[in-house]
Structures are given as C-alpha cells and as structure tokens.
Design an enzyme around this catalytic site. Structure first.
Site, PDB file in Angstrom:
ATOM      1  N   GLU A 133      39.136  44.776  52.114  1.00  0.00           N
ATOM      2  CA  GLU A 133      38.063  45.753  51.964  1.00  0.00           C
ATOM      3  C   GLU A 133      37.892  46.585  53.235  1.00  0.00           C
ATOM      4  O   GLU A 133      37.656  47.800  53.175  1.00  0.00           O
ATOM      5  CB  GLU A 133      36.741  45.052  51.603  1.00  0.00           C
ATOM      6  CG  GLU A 133      36.736  44.330  50.262  1.00  0.00           C
ATOM      7  CD  GLU A 133      36.759  45.287  49.082  1.00  0.00           C
ATOM      8  OE1 GLU A 133      36.687  46.510  49.294  1.00  0.00           O
ATOM      9  OE2 GLU A 133      36.857  44.804  47.930  1.00  0.00           O
ATOM     10  N   ASP A 278      45.881  44.440  41.071  1.00  0.00           N
ATOM     11  CA  ASP A 278      45.932  45.850  40.681  1.00  0.00           C
ATOM     12  C   ASP A 278      46.551  46.772  41.727  1.00  0.00           C
ATOM     13  O   ASP A 278      47.534  47.471  41.483  1.00  0.00           O
ATOM     14  CB  ASP A 278      44.528  46.338  40.300  1.00  0.00           C
ATOM     15  CG  ASP A 278      43.467  45.980  41.337  1.00  0.00           C
ATOM     16  OD1 ASP A 278      43.792  45.244  42.293  1.00  0.00           O
ATOM     17  OD2 ASP A 278      42.316  46.425  41.191  1.00  0.00           O
ATOM     18  N   GLU A 372      32.496  44.407  33.241  1.00  0.00           N
ATOM     19  CA  GLU A 372      33.458  43.866  34.206  1.00  0.00           C
ATOM     20  C   GLU A 372      34.584  43.111  33.518  1.00  0.00           C
ATOM     21  O   GLU A 372      35.717  43.104  33.999  1.00  0.00           O
ATOM     22  CB  GLU A 372      32.749  42.935  35.203  1.00  0.00           C
ATOM     23  CG  GLU A 372      32.070  43.641  36.348  1.00  0.00           C
ATOM     24  CD  GLU A 372      33.050  44.298  37.313  1.00  0.00           C
ATOM     25  OE1 GLU A 372      33.392  43.688  38.340  1.00  0.00           O
ATOM     26  OE2 GLU A 372      33.488  45.439  37.033  1.00  0.00           O
ATOM     27  N   GLU A 390      37.330  53.380  38.533  1.00  0.00           N
ATOM     28  CA  GLU A 390      38.709  53.383  38.036  1.00  0.00           C
ATOM     29  C   GLU A 390      38.880  54.165  36.744  1.00  0.00           C
ATOM     30  O   GLU A 390      39.878  54.880  36.560  1.00  0.00           O
ATOM     31  CB  GLU A 390      39.207  51.943  37.847  1.00  0.00           C
ATOM     32  CG  GLU A 390      39.509  51.198  39.121  1.00  0.00           C
ATOM     33  CD  GLU A 390      38.273  50.691  39.839  1.00  0.00           C
ATOM     34  OE1 GLU A 390      38.377  50.267  41.004  1.00  0.00           O
ATOM     35  OE2 GLU A 390      37.170  50.724  39.230  1.00  0.00           O
ATOM     36  N   THR A 476      43.783  53.699  47.237  1.00  0.00           N
ATOM     37  CA  THR A 476      43.083  52.955  46.185  1.00  0.00           C
ATOM     38  C   THR A 476      41.568  53.076  46.307  1.00  0.00           C
ATOM     39  O   THR A 476      40.844  52.798  45.368  1.00  0.00           O
ATOM     40  CB  THR A 476      43.497  51.474  46.217  1.00  0.00           C
ATOM     41  OG1 THR A 476      43.047  50.824  45.024  1.00  0.00           O
ATOM     42  CG2 THR A 476      42.917  50.771  47.436  1.00  0.00           C
TER      43      THR A 476
END
Length: 1012
Positions: A133, A278, A372, A390, A476
């Site tokens: 992160e 992902d 989720e 996304e 991303t």
C-alpha cells in the site's frame, strides 16, 4: 517523448483503442455533449466536496472519517486491524490525490497541495505499514506528482520554485521500503517499520505475503530508479518478479495467492484474478509497456492463456486450485476482479472484456453497488462496498476503446448511486452493507485518487484535459507514469527473450466486426434472470423439483448434481460441473442450483416463524375424552398464529392426498382445516389450492416415514416469494400426524385447533405412549408383527370364522363336511358395488393357500355402518363382534351364490386391494336420511380414506428401485391393505404367523394407513 501509437508499435503491443471503429447500434441513445458536460461538472463537484471535506476537517491526518467529520490518525483512532496498515501518519489522502488535481485542471490547488506535502509530511515515523500500500499510494503518488510538476514547469512555466523536492521524498520512502526485500528469496515482506525497517521480532518472524503485494512493486520502483539514477530499487523489484515467475505451477501456469517469502512455498494455492493476485497480472503487462522488457510480455501471455483457459467461465471469473485448475476453489467472486476488463482492453481482447463488464454492471444494478464479494448466482457474500474504483476504471477503458455511449450511461448510474447513497455532509461514506445501504465512517484515499478521477475522465473530452493521457500509463492506484521512461537507458533492463507467439500474444480481435452491443445482447438479464442464458426449454426448474420423484432425481444427476438425503427428510444438493452428462446439462445444473439458492434466500430473509401446535380430543380405551397437543412446524407464508390467536374447525382429508392436481369435492372444503401430504409440489401451492376453496387452515403431513418432532429440528415450510396465502398452514411430522389421523378415524367429526405452540403444552413421550397403549388395547398386537398376530375374540358363521384383534380381524374359511349345507341370512343388500366388494373379499380368501384374509377394523366399521340394515341404535355402538358377525354373514351369502371374480389385481405390482371398492362406495349415492348422515361419516370421509390408501399404494407402485421386488414382498406382508396370499416362511409355523415386509413398505403403510 513517444506518442502512444509509437510506443505500442515499438513494443509490439496491440491496443484496440487505436483501431476500433466508432460505431454503435442505432437504438443506443447518443449522449449529447451538453449532457456529458453536465455530468463532468457534477463529478467535479463531487470531487471537491470530498477533497474540501478532507482538507478542512482531517488534514494532516491520513484519511477522513466522513460521518464523524474528523481525521483518522494511526494509533489515535480505534484500530481496525489490517485495514489500517495503509496508514502511516504521512497525510496519505493528500499525497494520493495530488495528480487528480492536475487531471481536473486545478493547477493552482495542485501547487498549494505540493507545498503542503513538502512542508508538513515526514516519513520518519515509528509505525508499521503495508509495503504494498505504501508503494502504490505514497511512492506512486509522490513520483506522479513530481513528474507532473516537472512537466508543467517545463511546458507552462508554472511552479518555478519547484526543485525536485517530491522526488527526494519518494527516494526517502524507497529506502525505507528496501529492508523488506531482505529475505531468502528476495520477495519482500508484507510489512515494514518506516523508522526501524524489519528490526522487530514480530516483523522478522512474519513470513507470509500475497502475490499481488510482492508482484506490484516493479512500476514504482523502476520509475524511482530511472528518475534518480539509483538502480537498486529496480533491481530489487526485478528480482522479486523473477522469483514469483519461478513459483508458478509449471503445468497450469497459474499462481497462488499467499506465499512464504523465505522458503518460496505456497501457503494458499487458490488462483484467480481478484483479491491477493490482481495487480500482479496487471504489472506483468504494464511492466512490459513501461520498461520495454520482452520477458514481462512473455510472462503475461502465459498467465493470460491460463486465466482464459481455467478461470474464465463465460462472463464469470471463478477461482480454481492452481495445481488442479479444473476444480473451483470457491463459489464466489470479489469486487477487485472488476479491473480485469480494463486490463483486457489494454491487452486488446475486447469481447471477453465486454462480457465480464456487463455481468458486473448487472450485479451493480441489482445491489446498487458491487458488493465486496458475491456468489456465482449473484447473491451478496460480503456486502461491504468501500467505493472502489475498479469497475469505473474498466468502464473508462471500454468507452475509450469503443466510443459506445452505453458506457456513459453506466457511468451515470454509478454517479447517481454515489450521490444518493454515499454522499454525506462531510464527504462520501463507504457502504457497510449494500443490502441495507448502511454507511460506514470511512473514506479511503483511493476515492479521490481513483474513483472520482476515472468517473471524471469518462465524461471529459480529450480537449478538456491539460494532459495528453496517451503519453502516460496508469498504475494500479491510478497514478500517472510517462511512457517516456522506457527510453531512459541508464537503468533499462531489456531481456533478449523472444515473445511466445500464441493465441493472445500480439494480435487483436477483428474489432471492425465486433460491436459491444452484439456482445452484450446475449447477456441481457443475466443477473436478474439466470446465467448462462439459454434459449432451449428447461427440463426441470427448482420450483418443480421433488426429491421423491425418481425422474427428477435422474434429471439432476445428469446435470452433475448429487443429492444427499438427511435423516430429517431434508435434502442436500452438491453440484460438480465436470460430473454432468454434457456441457449443456452442466449449465442447466448451474441454473438449477442458482434457483435453489434464490428460493433459500427468500426463506432465510423472512423472519423466524413461531412453532405452531395442533390440538384435538381423542377417546381412550375407557371412552374418556383426552386432549392431545402435538407440535407443528410453521410456514414462511400465510398467517403465523401468535399468542391467543387460534383457528378451530372440523377437518377434511383432501383428495388427492398431496393436493397437487385438481381437487375433488371442493365444495366440502369450505370452513374446514384441510389435511394434505407433503410431496409432488410446493407447500405454498397446496395452501393456495385449499384456500381458494374456502379452507380456514391447512395441515401438511410429512411423507418421510418415522419422522417426529422429538428427534427432528423444527421444520419451517418455505414459500416462493409471493405472499398471497392468508390461512395458517402448519407441518406435522409423520409420527405426530399418525396420532391425529388415528383420532379422526375414530371420530371424523372432532374439531381440531391450530395455535401457537407453548413449551410444556404437548404431551410427554411417556404419556403419549401410555395413552396409545390403552387405545390399542394391547401392545401384544404391535410386538407380534414379526412373529404373528394375537387375537382375543372369535366369531363363526357357517364356514367362516373371524378372529378379532386390536385393530384388525382375520377371517378364515373351513370346508364344510360332505353333505352339509351352509346356512346364511337373506341377502338384503342390493348395491352393485357392495356385491362386487363381497366377491373380491371372498375370492381373496378362496385363492389364498391358508384360506384367510385380514381386514382392518376401521374398514369393517365403515362397511357395517354404511351397508347393514341394522337399527341406528345398533350402529352407534362400536360392537366389533356384531360387525364381524355381519361381515361373515355377507361372505356366507356370497359363497352360497357360488360367484367369483372378487378381487382387483393391480397391474405391474399385483397389489391386492380394496381401493376400487372404497372409491365406488364414496361415489355411489347411498340413501340415508339427514339424521343418519349426522351420525355417520360423510361421503367425503370415504373418499378421503380412499385417497389415503390410493396415495400409499401409488407411492409404493412407482418406486423404481422396488418394481421387481415389491410384489413378492407385499404377498408376504402383514399390512392391513394387503388381501391375498400370506405364505409362512417355515413349514412348522402357524398360518397366523406373518412375516415382515421390507422396512420401507412396512413403515409407509403402518404410519400412513394402519393408524386409520
């Protein structure tokens, strides 16, 4: 600086955005420029509503708490567990939002924000953060802001004071992350202390990280190296990517989701494209685009082939085991996979991108937001929605690739949902559960960094932007890195590996023939209906399914569905696609299971109904009335009786007993409590039918022999989602129902009361057993079922003798001595149906090797009260001896007439029964006056009894697995229904010794008929 087309030509990548024809079906409404402008400006307003709320109420905190309207600080606000690992007390939201200000064209605020970050932010904090992160949000945000500041300074002459301060801060962050790479494999730890690195027992002992965490460092780290000239960052991230590639499953080319950073072993072998993996796939492709290294394109193509082969199942993307790729590892999908269609657009594989995006859009429409996690039948698995970007990211890329205005409408739908359900006075609040739309005191930094950025870009024209986005690639986290970084030679690492030419290597689909509308059309109503959508007629739906129907069981087996019968009568269904007879059957199996889960959801979402009770009176052996209460299961439809609410009425046994076809004698149902059997159709359909004809209540009896409330969990009958039943409907297990049926067989006029069940109301088990012991006079009858039947009285008329037991009589025939004459009374019964019954009974005796016949006392009583010409006073007295004597006299009359053809033989199973005769008696108009009718059972009672008998025999008859054996078993059975040859098993046994039938048939008849 290279243009987009030049970059892609150089790197050999095909991107459909450059070649797709701007064409769409005529029926698709074109959004006007004015409408797009209005939506763009509304999105701008949304951005500033959230940005100002953060700056005015939270800064310099990491995040805004929109419901509390204050900042979230690490260590000061309540800990939320792993989710707080992105916080480091370094003004996360502002750093993450810097380049969004440039995208919106607010250069003045961008300059102000850059100054704040340079002045206020420090990374020398004793706090443990997520390496992943911090890399994508903080390092990526600083690098993007530095690049844009430098770009705008050179192009437009603004920010003249800027001297690369943000790049220095980015390098500081990079060095603070480097200790995480000190592992045996070179794959980084998942967490690091921003001040002390890995120097703590907790961090050094931590060994697990996710594939996405370790594999999403290369873009930011390589950019940092190429901008600073210090190669260590890029080298470390290349090493990590190389090690991950070695860990792929060599057969499937799939990756797991969790691994050990020291041993290189997989901890979790689930493989998908969502959470935990992902951005690894995303960075394989984007590392090739940004860095120009062929090995990353080679790796991506290998992974992409594997994903499309094993994980992609139509529009859905389902996790599989990496080492067993044909086996699904879970039955739900997560919201993070929504990035995949956007990556497919970048890859150039547009058709599956359109399909998966359409599936996700329908999920969003169904639940307002994409939860989720959601199941394969599109139900909510985990209802949280933190306003993720996304789906909007993929929508933006699909619109850019197709110019299809459909995707503008998708954006409008998302915008409206955010405005209606997430907007609060102090920013935008995450949705805690999409089902309730309850808000959560949370606004992640990516709301400003990605969600609102992609929404703005969707409605903006290229000329509206201060940047040419074709010159950048999105990370991303939605940060912008220039494609020109590929030309930096100082730290460029381009391998000589040849790219494998395969199906998905360098080619694009023929987009001139592919319009998104034609791809979406087959998927219409996929979520609201079922997936995959089929045009062929369904063979079996969940609403039609009955576990007692052999044909239904065969159909679901062909679909790949295994059925497990539980002891309480319920069934459990397990579906394995690979076990289906064909692909079409497997798809129908998916539809069937989805319908089953939908029906289950309807039941689960309804409030728990209170247990019900059935109360009635019954006479014991002394003639005293006893009140008996049995526990009954409630229903999820109709009226649930509570407190003092009750319904009291006479009952009627419905014909046909399962009430699934057209009912007969419907006029007699009015004002009664209807009694039916479970099976063949839905509970609610049975209730609807009897309600239509005036029933005031309904009792449904279990069709599982031996079931009872004492040993089974409470059974609550489910409905079908349509609440149109108003009468109370209760469920009785088989053993509990037998008590009610026994009471009704003794007195059909008794009233039954339905009410709420109260603890202590029902009889204890010992009391019930004692009572029914008295009612049956002697338990010897029951105990001797395996060895013989005990009879206490006998009566003889001519050649016929009746031995009287507790609930049946045995009639035997003895040949008269030569020359003697059999005497009988005059034949006073002229009803043709009764004459036929006598013939049947007599033939049964005469054709039996033991010359005997068993008749239930209840059947005997019906014959006597209905057909004898004895005075009414005699009929009222339940004198079994007198009734038996009357029947023997009738048999003697028939024997004297020397006629035959007495018996009806059921075809196929040779069940010798009296069913047809009961039907005829019920249909025939017997001449009785009103007073007599008041004392005797009504004609519908006869029909009901006939229906019960018919139901049992029909059930036995059509059990496929017993077709070849049931006839033999019935011939040796002691069931009350069977009239025929009863052969002793051993020569030395008395003819009264009757052998047991199979457990299934014996239990079925004992519980459904014998008690009558």
């Amino acid at each position: 600086m290279l243009s987009v087309s030049e970059v892609f030509k150089f790197f050999g990548l095909c991107v459909s955005v450059l070649v797709f024809t701007q064409c769409y079906p005529e029926e698709t409404r074109v959004m006007t420029r004015e409408e797009r402008y209005r939506l763009r400006e509304e999105t701008r307003d949304m951005f500033y509503h959230a940005y100002r709320a953060y700056m005015e109420n939270a800064y310099p905190a990491d995040e805004l708490m929109p419901l509390s309207c204050k900042g979230r600080y690490r260590g000061l606000t309540p800990n939320r567990g792993d989710i707080d690992d992105c916080l480091g007390n370094f003004s996360l939201t502002l750093i993450d939002t810097l380049d969004s200000l440039v995208v919106l064209g607010d250069l003045e605020e961008f300059e102000h924000a850059v100054k704040l970050v340079i002045k206020d932010v420090s990374f020398d904090n004793d706090v443990v953060v997520s390496v992943f992160e911090t890399n994508i949000r903080v390092l990526g945000g600083l690098l993007s802001a530095h690049i844009l500041a430098d770009y705008l300074q050179q192009r437009d002459g603004i920010l003249p004071w800027y001297k690369g301060e943000l790049l220095n801060m980015a390098k500081d962050v990079g060095y603070r992350l480097l200790p995480a790479f000190n592992t045996t494999t070179g794959i980084p730890h998942s967490r690091v202390n921003m001040k002390y690195g890995i120097k703590s027992d907790r961090l050094e002992s931590a060994r697990e990280t996710c594939t996405a965490c370790a594999g999403s460092m290369i873009l930011e780290m390589a950019a940092l190296s190429r901008l600073t000239g210090e190669p260590i960052f890029e080298e470390k991230s290349h090493k990590a990517m190389d090690e991950l590639w070695k860990m792929r499953h060599r057969s499937s080319d799939l990756m797991g989701t969790v691994l050990n950073v020291h041993s290189g072993d997989w901890v979790r072998r689930d493989s998908g494209v969502g959470a935990g993996i992902d951005s690894y796939y995303e960075y394989c492709l984007k590392a090739y685009i940004l860095l120009g290294d062929n090995k990353y394109l080679h790796r991506f193509n290998r992974h992409y082939n594997a994903v499309m082969k094993y994980i992609s199942q139509g529009p859905m993307l389902l996790d599989v085991h990496m080492h067993r790729p044909h086996t699904n590892s879970r039955n739900y999908m997560d919201a993070l996979l929504a990035f995949w269609p956007g990556l497919q657009v970048l890859k150039g594989d547009l058709k599956p991108a359109v399909e998966t995006h359409e599936m996700l859009y329908q999920v969003m429409q169904r639940h307002t937001f994409i939860p989720e996690a959601f199941t394969t039948d599109f139900q909510v698995h985990w209802g949280n929605h933190p306003l993720r970007p996304e789906f909007l990211e993929s929508t933006y890329f699909l619109y850019g690739a197709t110019n299809d205005p459909y995707y503008l409408e998708v954006g409008r739908t998302v915008l409206n949902s955010l405005q209606k359900y997430a907007r609060v006075p102090c920013g935008y609040a995450a949705v805690n559960d999409v089902r309730t739309r309850k808000q959560e005191d949370r606004m992640d930094s990516f709301v400003l960094s990605e969600t609102l950025k992609y929404l703005y870009l969707l409605f903006a024209d290229k000329e509206d932007l201060v940047l040419n986005l074709d010159e950048f690639i999105f990370t991303t986290e939605g940060h912008l890195l220039p494609l020109s970084l590929a030309g930096y030679s100082g730290n460029k690492t381009v391998s000589d590996l040849d790219v494998e030419e395969g199906e998905f290597a360098r080619t694009c689909p023929n987009t001139l023939q592919l319009f998104p509308e034609t791809v979406r059309k087959p998927l219409q109503n996929m979520v609201d209906g079922m997936c995959p959508k089929r045009n062929s007629k369904r063979r079996l739906t969940a609403a039609e399914f009955s576990a007692s129907n052999i044909n239904h069981l065969k159909m679901i087996k062909d679909m790949g569905i295994n059925i497990i019968a539980l002891s309480d009568g319920r069934v459990q269904l397990l579906h394995t696609f690979s076990s289906a007879r064909s692909t079409a059957d497997g798809e129908e199996g998916l539809l069937f299971m989805q319908e089953m889960m939908e029906l289950s959801k309807i039941q689960n979402h309804q409030p728990d109904a209170s247990p019900q009770s059935v109360t009635f009176t019954i006479k014991d052996a002394t003639g005293t009335d006893q009140v008996l209460t049995v526990q009954a299961g409630p229903s999820q439809f109709g009226k649930n009786l509570l407190g003092d609410q009750k319904v009291t009425a006479r009952t009627m046994i419905i014909h046909p007993f399962r009430a699934c076809s057209e009912l007969v004698q419907t006029e007699a149902i009015k004002g009664k409590i209807a009694i039916m059997e479970r099976g063949d159709c839905m509970f609610v359909d049975k209730a609807r039918k009897v309600q239509k004809h005036g029933a005031v209540g309904a009792i449904i009896i279990d069709n599982t022999p031996g079931s009872n409330a004492a040993t089974s969990p409470m059974f609550s009958m489910s409905g079908d989602g349509t609440d149109d039943v108003t009468i109370p409907t209760v469920f009785l297990f088989a053993q509990d129902a037998s008590k009610l049926l026994f009471a009704l067989s003794r007195d059909p006029s008794i009233e039954v009361t339905l009410s709420e069940f109260k603890e202590g109301e029902a009889w204890g088990q010992s009391e019930e057993e004692s009572m029914f012991y008295k009612l049956k006079v002697s338990v010897q009858e029951f105990l001797n079922k395996h060895t013989g039947i005990a009879f206490t009285k006998s009566v003889q008329v001519g050649n016929f003798k009746a031995s009287i037991g507790s609930d049946k009589i045995r009639i035997t025939f003895e040949e008269s001595q030569e020359g003697s004459q059999e005497k009988s009374s005059d034949d006073t019964v002229t009803t043709p149906q009764w004459v036929q019954v006598r013939k049947d009974l007599l033939k049964s005796i005469m054709t039996s090797e033991s010359k005997e016949l068993f008749v239930p006392l209840n059947i005997l009583r019906i014959y006597y009260q209905t057909l004898s010409d004895d005075p009414m006073e005699d009929k009222r007295v339940q004198d079994t001896v007198k009734q038996a004597e009357w029947l023997l006299n009738q048999l003697s009359i028939e024997h004297a007439n020397k006629q035959d053809s007495l018996i009806k033989v059921e075809e196929n199973v040779k069940v010798l029964s009296i069913l047809a005769d009961l039907n005829q008696l019920a249909k025939d108009g017997i001449s009785l006056d009103k007073d007599e009718l008041a004392e005797l059972e009504d004609k519908e009672t006869l029909k009901a009894l006939s229906s019960v008998l018919n139901s049992v025999v029909r059930d036995v008859k059509f059990k496929k697995e017993h077709l070849e054996t049931v006839a033999k078993k019935l011939e040796s059975s002691d069931d009350d229904l069977v009239i025929g040859e009863i052969k002793p098993e051993e020569k030395d046994r008395d003819s009264s010794e009757i052998h047991s039938d199979s457990e299934h048939i014996k239990t079925k008849i004992n519980h459904a008929v014998d008690e009558l």
